[in-house]
Design a protein around this motif. Structure first.
Motif, PDB file in Angstrom:
ATOM      1  N   THR A 138      -1.248   4.210  -5.493  1.00  0.00           N
ATOM      2  CA  THR A 138      -0.539   5.482  -5.653  1.00  0.00           C
ATOM      3  C   THR A 138      -1.470   6.694  -5.506  1.00  0.00           C
ATOM      4  OG1 THR A 138      -0.874   5.130  -8.006  1.00  0.00           O
ATOM      5  CG2 THR A 138       1.315   4.591  -7.151  1.00  0.00           C
ATOM      6  N   ALA A 139      -2.686   6.490  -5.012  1.00  0.00           N
ATOM      7  CA  ALA A 139      -3.631   7.613  -4.880  1.00  0.00           C
ATOM      8  C   ALA A 139      -3.116   8.665  -3.898  1.00  0.00           C
ATOM      9  CB  ALA A 139      -4.984   7.083  -4.409  1.00  0.00           C
ATOM     10  N   THR A 140      -3.536   9.909  -4.112  1.00  0.00           N
ATOM     11  CA  THR A 140      -3.120  11.018  -3.247  1.00  0.00           C
ATOM     12  C   THR A 140      -3.973  11.026  -1.978  1.00  0.00           C
ATOM     13  OG1 THR A 140      -2.611  12.281  -5.235  1.00  0.00           O
ATOM     14  CG2 THR A 140      -2.788  13.521  -3.174  1.00  0.00           C
ATOM     15  N   GLY A 152       0.801  -1.221   0.000  1.00  0.00           N
ATOM     16  CA  GLY A 152       0.000   0.000   0.000  1.00  0.00           C
ATOM     17  C   GLY A 152       0.833   1.269   0.000  1.00  0.00           C
ATOM     18  N   GLY A 153       0.128   2.398   0.033  1.00  0.00           N
ATOM     19  CA  GLY A 153       0.782   3.693   0.080  1.00  0.00           C
ATOM     20  C   GLY A 153      -0.033   4.679   0.904  1.00  0.00           C
ATOM     21  N   GLN A 154       0.605   5.788   1.293  1.00  0.00           N
ATOM     22  CA  GLN A 154      -0.123   6.896   1.953  1.00  0.00           C
ATOM     23  C   GLN A 154       0.508   8.143   1.379  1.00  0.00           C
ATOM     24  OE1 GLN A 154      -1.289   9.270   3.426  1.00  0.00           O
ATOM     25  NE2 GLN A 154      -2.824   8.710   4.932  1.00  0.00           N
ATOM     26  N   ASN A 155       0.156   8.428   0.104  1.00  0.00           N
ATOM     27  CA  ASN A 155       0.983   9.265  -0.755  1.00  0.00           C
ATOM     28  C   ASN A 155       0.693  10.757  -0.628  1.00  0.00           C
ATOM     29  OD1 ASN A 155       1.909   6.710  -2.030  1.00  0.00           O
ATOM     30  ND2 ASN A 155      -0.235   6.629  -2.617  1.00  0.00           N
ATOM     31  N   PRO A 156       1.740  11.553  -0.390  1.00  0.00           N
ATOM     32  CA  PRO A 156       1.567  12.996  -0.227  1.00  0.00           C
ATOM     33  C   PRO A 156       1.738  13.769  -1.542  1.00  0.00           C
ATOM     34  CG  PRO A 156       3.796  12.381   0.376  1.00  0.00           C
ATOM     35  CD  PRO A 156       3.109  11.102  -0.066  1.00  0.00           C
ATOM     36  N   LEU A 157       1.056  14.902  -1.608  1.00  0.00           N
ATOM     37  CA  LEU A 157       1.235  15.872  -2.702  1.00  0.00           C
ATOM     38  C   LEU A 157       1.532  17.205  -2.028  1.00  0.00           C
ATOM     39  CD1 LEU A 157       0.711  17.210  -5.547  1.00  0.00           C
ATOM     40  CD2 LEU A 157      -1.690  17.129  -4.999  1.00  0.00           C
ATOM     41  N   ILE A 158       2.656  17.830  -2.416  1.00  0.00           N
ATOM     42  CA  ILE A 158       3.046  19.113  -1.824  1.00  0.00           C
ATOM     43  C   ILE A 158       2.839  20.205  -2.875  1.00  0.00           C
ATOM     44  CG2 ILE A 158       5.022  20.439  -0.941  1.00  0.00           C
ATOM     45  CD1 ILE A 158       6.186  17.767   0.095  1.00  0.00           C
ATOM     46  N   VAL A 159       2.220  21.309  -2.477  1.00  0.00           N
ATOM     47  CA  VAL A 159       1.992  22.423  -3.410  1.00  0.00           C
ATOM     48  C   VAL A 159       2.655  23.669  -2.816  1.00  0.00           C
ATOM     49  CG1 VAL A 159       0.259  23.790  -4.624  1.00  0.00           C
ATOM     50  CG2 VAL A 159      -0.238  21.395  -4.038  1.00  0.00           C
ATOM     51  N   GLY A 203       6.063   4.320   1.728  1.00  0.00           N
ATOM     52  CA  GLY A 203       6.948   5.111   0.868  1.00  0.00           C
ATOM     53  C   GLY A 203       6.773   4.718  -0.588  1.00  0.00           C
ATOM     54  N   LEU A 204       5.527   4.858  -1.085  1.00  0.00           N
ATOM     55  CA  LEU A 204       5.295   4.417  -2.461  1.00  0.00           C
ATOM     56  C   LEU A 204       5.488   5.554  -3.467  1.00  0.00           C
ATOM     57  CD1 LEU A 204       4.631   2.184  -4.396  1.00  0.00           C
ATOM     58  CD2 LEU A 204       2.205   2.552  -3.971  1.00  0.00           C
ATOM     59  N   SER A 205       4.640   6.600  -3.356  1.00  0.00           N
ATOM     60  CA  SER A 205       4.657   7.647  -4.364  1.00  0.00           C
ATOM     61  C   SER A 205       4.506   9.006  -3.692  1.00  0.00           C
ATOM     62  CB  SER A 205       3.479   7.393  -5.327  1.00  0.00           C
ATOM     63  OG  SER A 205       3.353   8.442  -6.227  1.00  0.00           O
ATOM     64  N   ALA A 206       5.044  10.065  -4.338  1.00  0.00           N
ATOM     65  CA  ALA A 206       4.878  11.424  -3.804  1.00  0.00           C
ATOM     66  C   ALA A 206       4.999  12.416  -4.947  1.00  0.00           C
ATOM     67  CB  ALA A 206       5.947  11.709  -2.750  1.00  0.00           C
ATOM     68  N   LEU A 241       8.575   6.403  -5.941  1.00  0.00           N
ATOM     69  CA  LEU A 241       8.147   7.071  -7.176  1.00  0.00           C
ATOM     70  C   LEU A 241       7.952   8.548  -6.867  1.00  0.00           C
ATOM     71  CD1 LEU A 241       5.389   4.429  -7.921  1.00  0.00           C
ATOM     72  CD2 LEU A 241       7.552   4.617  -9.159  1.00  0.00           C
ATOM     73  N   LEU A 242       8.714   9.401  -7.525  1.00  0.00           N
ATOM     74  CA  LEU A 242       8.630  10.837  -7.255  1.00  0.00           C
ATOM     75  C   LEU A 242       8.155  11.570  -8.499  1.00  0.00           C
ATOM     76  CD1 LEU A 242      11.979  11.298  -5.278  1.00  0.00           C
ATOM     77  CD2 LEU A 242       9.666  11.007  -4.355  1.00  0.00           C
ATOM     78  N   HIS A 243       7.160  12.430  -8.309  1.00  0.00           N
ATOM     79  CA  HIS A 243       6.598  13.187  -9.431  1.00  0.00           C
ATOM     80  C   HIS A 243       6.797  14.681  -9.190  1.00  0.00           C
ATOM     81  CE1 HIS A 243       4.178   9.901 -11.297  1.00  0.00           C
ATOM     82  NE2 HIS A 243       4.252   9.407 -10.076  1.00  0.00           N
ATOM     83  N   VAL A 244       7.370  15.360 -10.158  1.00  0.00           N
ATOM     84  CA  VAL A 244       7.481  16.808 -10.083  1.00  0.00           C
ATOM     85  C   VAL A 244       6.496  17.381 -11.097  1.00  0.00           C
ATOM     86  CG1 VAL A 244       9.014  18.794 -10.350  1.00  0.00           C
ATOM     87  CG2 VAL A 244       9.901  16.633  -9.395  1.00  0.00           C
ATOM     88  N   ASN A 245       5.513  18.114 -10.597  1.00  0.00           N
ATOM     89  CA  ASN A 245       4.469  18.720 -11.434  1.00  0.00           C
ATOM     90  C   ASN A 245       3.619  17.689 -12.177  1.00  0.00           C
ATOM     91  OD1 ASN A 245       5.035  21.382 -10.616  1.00  0.00           O
ATOM     92  ND2 ASN A 245       6.725  21.493 -12.071  1.00  0.00           N
ATOM     93  N   SER A 246       3.420  16.517 -11.564  1.00  0.00           N
ATOM     94  CA  SER A 246       2.419  15.566 -12.074  1.00  0.00           C
ATOM     95  C   SER A 246       1.836  14.815 -10.883  1.00  0.00           C
ATOM     96  CB  SER A 246       3.021  14.597 -13.104  1.00  0.00           C
ATOM     97  OG  SER A 246       4.067  13.836 -12.543  1.00  0.00           O
ATOM     98  N   GLN A 247       0.707  14.159 -11.119  1.00  0.00           N
ATOM     99  CA  GLN A 247      -0.031  13.524 -10.010  1.00  0.00           C
ATOM    100  C   GLN A 247       0.707  12.289  -9.457  1.00  0.00           C
ATOM    101  OE1 GLN A 247      -3.104  10.747 -10.646  1.00  0.00           O
ATOM    102  NE2 GLN A 247      -3.425  11.307 -12.769  1.00  0.00           N
TER     103      GLN A 247
END
Ligand code: NAD
Length: 488
Positions: free
Chosen positions: A294-296, A261-268, A417-420, A441-447
C-alpha cells in the motif's frame, strides 16, 4: 507446550511445525538467513523443506480437522484469546526478530507485532457472530436456513514484508471458523511467523490444526497449492507468483484468494492541509523503506501548491531519520536483501533513463546495510515505468495536475487498484474521489498505507482476486454456504 521457538534460530531442527511438533526438513537441508542491516550476521538457519514436509503437514491437518471443526466456536475462540495474550507477552522479542530478519524499523515492527494480538482477539469475537440466515420454506413455512461451514484444510502462503500481520490475518479467521491450516511463510522472514506459531502452541491449539513449513516457493508453495487434500489457497505476494498460483489452483477446482501488488496514488488538492499531506506522503512512500503493497508510489499535486508541496516534502525527507533499524527513532531502514537492493537501484536508473529527475536520494547510502536513501522523482512521464510498475523500495514520484478530473484519470491509469489517498478540504472533491478512484482501499486525508482489522482489506483490478481479507469479508473465503430445508 513445545520448546521455546526463540531457540529455533540456533536449532534448525525446531523450525518446521508439523502435527504439533517442531521438526526439521525431512531432507535435512537448511538455508541461512542474513540480517539486511548487517549482512555478515546470520539470523538463523532454517529448514529448506520439500514436498514430503508439505505432504506430512497436510496429512496432519486433515487428521486434525474433524476434531477441530467439531469443537464449539467459543472453544476455538478461547485458544485465539490465549494466543493473543501469549503474543502480547512476547511483542518485544517478536519485533526485535522481525527487525533482525527483514529490516523493518523497530518502531513499525513493534506496532505490527502488537497488532497481531488485536487480530487474534477480533477473530475470536467471530465465534459469537452469525454463521447463516434463517428463512421459511415457501410451501410449508418450515425452517429454511443457510449455514456456513469450514472448508477443511486450507493453505496459506505469505510474503516477507508483513511477516506477523499477514500470517495472523489469514490464520486467525481460518482457525476460528474451524479449518485446519498449513502455513508457508516467506523464506526471507520465517522467524516472525514462528512467534505466532509458538503463541498458538502455548495457547493449547490441538496438534495438527496448524502446521508451518519453511522453504522455497517452488519447493514448498507449489506442492501445497496442488495437494489434493488442500481445499483453498490464500496467497499474498507478487503479481507474477500470484497469477501462477491462481492458475494452478483454479485448474484443480480450488478456492483461491490473492492479495497482490499496488501502484498507489496520493492526490493533493490546492485547498488541502499541506503539512498533513506532506507527512502522509513521507510515511506512505518511505516507512518500511517503501516495502508495503500500500506504499505511495505517485503523488499528484494541484498546480498552485505544487512548488510549496515539493519544497516541504524535500525538507521532511532531509529531516527524516534513515539508518539502523534497531534504533527506535529510525524511520527508514534497509531493503530486505541484496536482490531487492539491486532491483530498486536498477529501477532508479531506468527512471532516470526514461527522463525522470531525481530531486533527492537515488542511491545506496551504506556499504554494509542494504540501505537506499528516500528517493523523490519529478518529471516522470505518465507512460514511464515508474508511473506504472510497482518498485518495491523507497521511491516515489511527484506529478503536477490542473483539474481533479485529470488527476483521477491519471491515478486510475495503471493495472493495479489496491489503495489511494486524497488530501482535500472539499466535499465535492472527496465525493468524486470516493466514486471514481479505482482502488479497494480509499483514504481521505490519511496516508495510503494502514489497515484496520475489522473491515475488509483488499485490492481490485490487477491487485487482487477472490474475496477480500479481514473483517467479516474473511467469512466469505474461509467458509462455504450450505442451504438447509428442515422439516419436522
Ligand atoms: P513473492 O510473490 O515472491 O512471494 C510470496 C510468497 O509466495 C512467498 O512465501 C514465496 O516463497 C511464495 N512463492 C514463491 N514462488 C511460489 C510458487 N511458485 N508457488 C507457490 N508459492 C510461491 O512476494 P514477496 O516478494 O514475498 O512479497 C512482496 C510482494 O507482495 C509485493 O509485490 C507486494 O506488493 C505484495 N504484497 C501484497 C499485499 C496485499 O495485501 N495486497 C500485502 C503485502 C505484500
Amino acid at each position: 507446550m513445545s520448546d521455546s521457538v526463540l531457540e529455533a534460530p540456533t536449532r534448525p531442527e525446531l523450525a518446521n511445525y508439523v502435527g504439533g511438533e517442531w521438526a526439521p526438513a525431512r531432507n535435512g537441508r537448511t538455508y541461512q538467513k542474513h540480517n539486511p542491516a548487517n549482512p555478515s550476521e546470520v539470523v538463523g538457519e532454517f529448514p529448506s523443506s520439500g514436498e514430503e514436509d508439505v505432504a506430512a503437514s497436510v496429512e496432519a491437518a486433515a487428521k486434525a480437522f474433524p476434531g477441530w471443526s467439531d469443537t464449539p466456536a467459543a472453544g476455538r475462540a478461547a485458544v485465539l484469546m490465549r494466543a493473543a495474550d501469549a503474543i502480547e507477552a512476547r511483542v518485544e522479542e517478536m519485533a526485535a526478530d522481525m527487525t533482525r530478519e527483514m529490516g523493518k524499523p523497530l518502531r513499525e515492527a513493534r506496532m505490527e507485532s502488537a497488532r497481531t494480538a488485536a487480530i487474534f482477539r477480533y477473530f475470536a469475537g467471530e465465534a459469537w457472530r452469525p454463521k447463516g440466515e434463517l428463512y421459511e420454506q415457501a410451501a410449508t413455512g418450515s425452517a429454511l436456513y443457510t449455514l456456513r461451514r469450514p472448508l477443511g484444510v486450507v493453505g496459506l502462503i505469505t510474503p516477507w514484508n508483513f511477516p506477523a500481520a499477514i500470517p495472523a490475518w489469514k490464520m486467525a479467521p481460518a482457525l476460528v471458523y474451524g479449518n485446519s491450516v498449513v502455513l508457508k511463510p516467506a523464506q526471507e522472514a520465517p522467524l516472525t511467523s514462528l512467534h505466532l506459531t509458538a503463541a498458538l502452541d502455548e495457547a493449547g491449539l490441538p496438534a495438527g490444526v496448524l502446521n508451518v513449513v519453511i522453504g522455497r516457493g517452488s519447493e514448498v508453495g507449489t506442492p501445497l497449492v496442488v495437494h489434493p487434500k488442500v481445499r483453498a489457497i490464500s496467497f499474498t505476494g507478487s503479481v507474477t507468483v500470484g497469477r501462477q498460483v491462481r492458475d494452478e489452483a483454479t485448474a484443480l477446482g480450488k478456492r483461491v484468494q490473492l492479495e497482490l501488488g499496488g501502484q498507489n496514488p496520493l492526490i493533493v488538492t490546492a485547498d488541502a492541509d499541506l503539512g498533513r499531506a506532506v507527512e502522509a506522503a513521507y510515511a506512505g512512500a518511505f516507512w518500511s523503506a517503501g516495502q508495503k503493497c500500500t506504499a505511495t508510489r505517485r503523488i499528484y499535486v494541484e498546480a498552485p501548491v505544487y512548488d510549496e508541496f515539493r519544497q516541504r516534502l524535500l525538507a521532511r525527507i532531509a529531516s527524516g531519520k534513515v539508518g539502523d533499524p534497531t534504533d527506535p527513532e529510525t524511520e527508514v531502514g534497509p531493503l530486505v536483501n541484496e536482490q531487492q537492493l539491486n532491483d530498486v537501484l536498477e529501477a532508479i536508473d531506468q527512471g532516470k533513463r526514461e527522463g525522470g529527475r531525481v530531486l533527492t536520494g537515488g542511491e545506496r547510502v551504506d556499504e554494509e546495510s542494504y540501505l537506499v536513501a528516500p528517493t523523490l522523482f519529478e518529471g516522470v512521464a505518465d507512460d514511464a515505468m515508474l508511473s506504472r510498475a510497482e518498485v518495491f523500495g523507497p521511491v516515489t514520484s511527484l506529478y503536477r495536475f490542473d483539474t481533479l478530473d485529470e488527476a483521477i484519470e491519471r491515478a486510475n491509469a495503471v493495472e493495479f487498484g489496491l489503495s489511494a489517498s486524497i488530501f482535500t478540504n472539499s466535499l465535492e472533491a472527496t465525493q468524486a474521489f470516493v466514486k471514481r478512484l479505482e482502488a479497494g482501499l480509499l483514504h481521505v486525508n490519511s496516508q495510503t498505507a494502514g489497515a484496520d482489522v475489522h473491515v475488509p482489506f483488499g485490492g481490485i483490478k490487477g491487485s487482487g482476486f477472490g474475496p477480500h481479507e479481514q473483517g467479516r469479508a474473511a467469512l466469505e473465503f474461509y467458509t462455504e454456504v450450505v442451504t438447509v430445508y428442515q422439516d419436522v
